[in-house]
Scaffold this motif. Sequence first.
Motif, PDB file in Angstrom:
ATOM      1  N   ALA A 165     -11.854  18.374   0.085  1.00 55.12           N
ATOM      2  CA  ALA A 165     -10.548  17.742   0.286  1.00 55.12           C
ATOM      3  C   ALA A 165     -10.707  16.551   1.215  1.00 55.12           C
ATOM      4  O   ALA A 165     -11.666  16.473   1.995  1.00 55.12           O
ATOM      5  N   THR A 166      -9.759  15.642   1.134  1.00 55.00           N
ATOM      6  CA  THR A 166      -9.768  14.461   2.003  1.00 55.00           C
ATOM      7  C   THR A 166      -8.357  14.176   2.495  1.00 55.00           C
ATOM      8  O   THR A 166      -7.370  14.639   1.912  1.00 55.00           O
ATOM      9  N   ALA A 167      -8.293  13.395   3.556  1.00 53.11           N
ATOM     10  CA  ALA A 167      -6.995  12.950   4.078  1.00 53.11           C
ATOM     11  C   ALA A 167      -7.203  11.652   4.843  1.00 53.11           C
ATOM     12  O   ALA A 167      -8.253  11.440   5.467  1.00 53.11           O
ATOM     13  N   LEU A 168      -6.211  10.806   4.799  1.00 52.34           N
ATOM     14  CA  LEU A 168      -6.192   9.594   5.621  1.00 52.34           C
ATOM     15  C   LEU A 168      -4.751   9.173   5.844  1.00 52.34           C
ATOM     16  O   LEU A 168      -3.854   9.538   5.072  1.00 52.34           O
ATOM     17  N   LEU A 169      -4.542   8.409   6.896  1.00 53.33           N
ATOM     18  CA  LEU A 169      -3.236   7.817   7.195  1.00 53.33           C
ATOM     19  C   LEU A 169      -3.311   6.320   6.969  1.00 53.33           C
ATOM     20  O   LEU A 169      -4.234   5.646   7.440  1.00 53.33           O
ATOM     21  N   LEU A 170      -2.340   5.816   6.253  1.00 56.00           N
ATOM     22  CA  LEU A 170      -2.207   4.379   6.020  1.00 56.00           C
ATOM     23  C   LEU A 170      -0.994   3.899   6.798  1.00 56.00           C
ATOM     24  O   LEU A 170       0.067   4.549   6.776  1.00 56.00           O
ATOM     25  N   HIS A 171      -1.117   2.769   7.489  1.00 51.61           N
ATOM     26  CA  HIS A 171      -0.020   2.327   8.353  1.00 51.61           C
ATOM     27  C   HIS A 171      -0.162   0.837   8.648  1.00 51.61           C
ATOM     28  O   HIS A 171      -1.257   0.262   8.520  1.00 51.61           O
ATOM     29  N   PRO A 172       0.930   0.186   9.054  1.00 49.91           N
ATOM     30  CA  PRO A 172       0.828  -1.213   9.477  1.00 49.91           C
ATOM     31  C   PRO A 172      -0.078  -1.324  10.698  1.00 49.91           C
ATOM     32  O   PRO A 172      -0.168  -0.416  11.511  1.00 49.91           O
ATOM     33  N   LEU A 173      -0.747  -2.445  10.803  1.00 48.10           N
ATOM     34  CA  LEU A 173      -1.596  -2.678  11.973  1.00 48.10           C
ATOM     35  C   LEU A 173      -0.728  -2.981  13.177  1.00 48.10           C
ATOM     36  O   LEU A 173       0.221  -3.751  13.101  1.00 48.10           O
ATOM     37  N   GLY A 174      -1.041  -2.357  14.292  1.00 43.27           N
ATOM     38  CA  GLY A 174      -0.287  -2.580  15.521  1.00 43.27           C
ATOM     39  C   GLY A 174      -1.223  -2.670  16.705  1.00 43.27           C
ATOM     40  O   GLY A 174      -2.445  -2.832  16.554  1.00 43.27           O
ATOM     41  N   ASP A 175      -0.663  -2.534  17.872  1.00 38.36           N
ATOM     42  CA  ASP A 175      -1.458  -2.656  19.090  1.00 38.36           C
ATOM     43  C   ASP A 175      -2.500  -1.547  19.211  1.00 38.36           C
ATOM     44  O   ASP A 175      -3.525  -1.716  19.889  1.00 38.36           O
ATOM     45  N   ASP A 176      -2.243  -0.401  18.580  1.00 37.78           N
ATOM     46  CA  ASP A 176      -3.179   0.723  18.679  1.00 37.78           C
ATOM     47  C   ASP A 176      -4.395   0.559  17.782  1.00 37.78           C
ATOM     48  O   ASP A 176      -5.346   1.330  17.874  1.00 37.78           O
ATOM     49  N   GLY A 177      -4.365  -0.440  16.880  1.00 40.00           N
ATOM     50  CA  GLY A 177      -5.498  -0.669  15.997  1.00 40.00           C
ATOM     51  C   GLY A 177      -5.622   0.397  14.930  1.00 40.00           C
ATOM     52  O   GLY A 177      -4.675   1.138  14.634  1.00 40.00           O
ATOM     53  N   ALA A 178      -6.817   0.507  14.351  1.00 39.49           N
ATOM     54  CA  ALA A 178      -7.063   1.445  13.270  1.00 39.49           C
ATOM     55  C   ALA A 178      -8.558   1.680  13.169  1.00 39.49           C
ATOM     56  O   ALA A 178      -9.367   0.897  13.671  1.00 39.49           O
ATOM     57  N   ASP A 179      -8.927   2.777  12.520  1.00 34.51           N
ATOM     58  CA  ASP A 179     -10.352   3.057  12.313  1.00 34.51           C
ATOM     59  C   ASP A 179     -10.964   2.079  11.327  1.00 34.51           C
ATOM     60  O   ASP A 179     -12.099   1.624  11.500  1.00 34.51           O
ATOM     61  N   LEU A 180     -10.227   1.777  10.264  1.00 34.59           N
ATOM     62  CA  LEU A 180     -10.641   0.795   9.272  1.00 34.59           C
ATOM     63  C   LEU A 180      -9.416  -0.023   8.889  1.00 34.59           C
ATOM     64  O   LEU A 180      -8.275   0.400   9.122  1.00 34.59           O
ATOM     65  N   VAL A 181      -9.642  -1.169   8.285  1.00 35.85           N
ATOM     66  CA  VAL A 181      -8.548  -2.028   7.838  1.00 35.85           C
ATOM     67  C   VAL A 181      -8.648  -2.203   6.324  1.00 35.85           C
ATOM     68  O   VAL A 181      -9.703  -2.589   5.801  1.00 35.85           O
ATOM     69  N   LEU A 182      -7.567  -1.879   5.625  1.00 35.31           N
ATOM     70  CA  LEU A 182      -7.492  -2.105   4.181  1.00 35.31           C
ATOM     71  C   LEU A 182      -7.033  -3.527   3.939  1.00 35.31           C
ATOM     72  O   LEU A 182      -5.899  -3.885   4.232  1.00 35.31           O
ATOM     73  N   ARG A 183      -7.921  -4.344   3.396  1.00 34.69           N
ATOM     74  CA  ARG A 183      -7.622  -5.757   3.184  1.00 34.69           C
ATOM     75  C   ARG A 183      -7.245  -6.074   1.735  1.00 34.69           C
ATOM     76  O   ARG A 183      -6.610  -7.090   1.470  1.00 34.69           O
ATOM     77  N   ALA A 184      -7.639  -5.196   0.809  1.00 31.90           N
ATOM     78  CA  ALA A 184      -7.308  -5.431  -0.599  1.00 31.90           C
ATOM     79  C   ALA A 184      -7.472  -4.138  -1.374  1.00 31.90           C
ATOM     80  O   ALA A 184      -8.321  -3.305  -1.036  1.00 31.90           O
ATOM     81  N   VAL A 185      -6.665  -3.987  -2.411  1.00 30.65           N
ATOM     82  CA  VAL A 185      -6.812  -2.870  -3.345  1.00 30.65           C
ATOM     83  C   VAL A 185      -6.380  -3.368  -4.721  1.00 30.65           C
ATOM     84  O   VAL A 185      -5.312  -3.967  -4.868  1.00 30.65           O
ATOM     85  N   ASN A 186      -7.239  -3.153  -5.702  1.00 33.07           N
ATOM     86  CA  ASN A 186      -6.949  -3.624  -7.054  1.00 33.07           C
ATOM     87  C   ASN A 186      -7.362  -2.580  -8.082  1.00 33.07           C
ATOM     88  O   ASN A 186      -8.355  -1.859  -7.889  1.00 33.07           O
ATOM     89  N   THR A 187      -6.597  -2.512  -9.170  1.00 32.70           N
ATOM     90  CA  THR A 187      -6.802  -1.518 -10.215  1.00 32.70           C
ATOM     91  C   THR A 187      -6.652  -2.160 -11.584  1.00 32.70           C
ATOM     92  O   THR A 187      -5.774  -2.997 -11.791  1.00 32.70           O
ATOM     93  N   LYS A 188      -7.509  -1.765 -12.512  1.00 35.38           N
ATOM     94  CA  LYS A 188      -7.422  -2.179 -13.904  1.00 35.38           C
ATOM     95  C   LYS A 188      -7.654  -0.959 -14.791  1.00 35.38           C
ATOM     96  O   LYS A 188      -8.447  -0.076 -14.451  1.00 35.38           O
ATOM     97  N   ALA A 189      -6.987  -0.928 -15.938  1.00 36.30           N
ATOM     98  CA  ALA A 189      -7.112   0.209 -16.849  1.00 36.30           C
ATOM     99  C   ALA A 189      -7.538  -0.240 -18.239  1.00 36.30           C
ATOM    100  O   ALA A 189      -7.400  -1.412 -18.614  1.00 36.30           O
TER     101      ALA A 189
END
Length: 343
Positions: A165-189
């Motif tokens: 199993a996996t889990a992650l939190l996605l959130h706006p960037l703020g003063d607290d920062g983040a472990d990683l930054v999502l800069r782009a996501v793209n999907t094609k079918a």
Amino acid sequence: MKLPAPLGISGPTAWVPTALHTAADALSQGQVEEDAAADLGYTSLAVAELAAPEMAVLAARSCLAAAGVEAADVGISLHAWMHYQGHDLWSAPHYIANELGIHDAAPVGVQQLCNGGAAAIELAAAQLFLEPSRRHALVTTADRFAAPGFDRWRSDYGIGYGDGATALLLHPLGDDGADLVLRAVNTKAAAELERMHRGDDDFSPAARWHSPHIDMRRTKKAFLQAHGIAPFAAAGRERMHDVIRASLEDAGLGKNDASLRYVVLPRLGRKTLEQAYLPAIAEVAGSAEILDLGRSTGHLGAGDPAANLAELHGSGLLRSGEHALVINAGAGFTWSCLLVGKE
């Protein structure tokens, strides 16, 4: 989907059981053929005793604790899966939310098979931009490929299936920062490839009507006999090019950008990666180092992308200013690419 702004990823967690079914044991027990084991290239597959949603709860608790976020602060909860969740007609996303104490956010299920985790991240991102008040989106995945309904070594060509199993939190960037930054996501079918998992089988009134266990080899064989490998190979190459190029462009990076450190592969069999993924990636991702993180776990169903993000973070693989492309795909067929970085 072009993100209006980068988003933070916090607490990425992979809960993978410590019990392993090794390739050596599978060979000695007659559960996989020698040539198939060599093509798969796994040293082991992860094997769980817990049901998939139970594992998701454990992963989510670790994620929330690592991120320092309370369940009450979760604005939307999305759960993705590939295989059976433990009950016939039931909502695993609601069970997970209830166990975590998420009572003010709507639980949502995402079933895009192996690409469900990537799809859930993309949907969560869209929700955060549409409803900024939500602040935190929790994305979980979980799959358990237990007998008798699934044969983790033989139900598919080119893939061995591990539990986790996996889990992650996605959130706006703020003063607290983040472990990683999502800069782009793209999907094609490529929806014309849906028959690869339907084959020549008639529509049936109940699960496992045509065989006692899920048999993707049968349906893929029927597709290949009718159409050959060329349509699938061409679609995979084209769609991977599309999602990688779009993600690099959205993030303002070039093919040979010095900050592009890694391309992270889905946790598929070795021969499948070598034949279907590596050549296509090399054409559009420059000289970035290839990471194959699934040799000891197997394919984690919908969980490969988040598990790979968890390892990127947990192992400290990315340094400040560096980026990675996380590639994924799923039956249907759908291909996704997440471009993440380190602040």
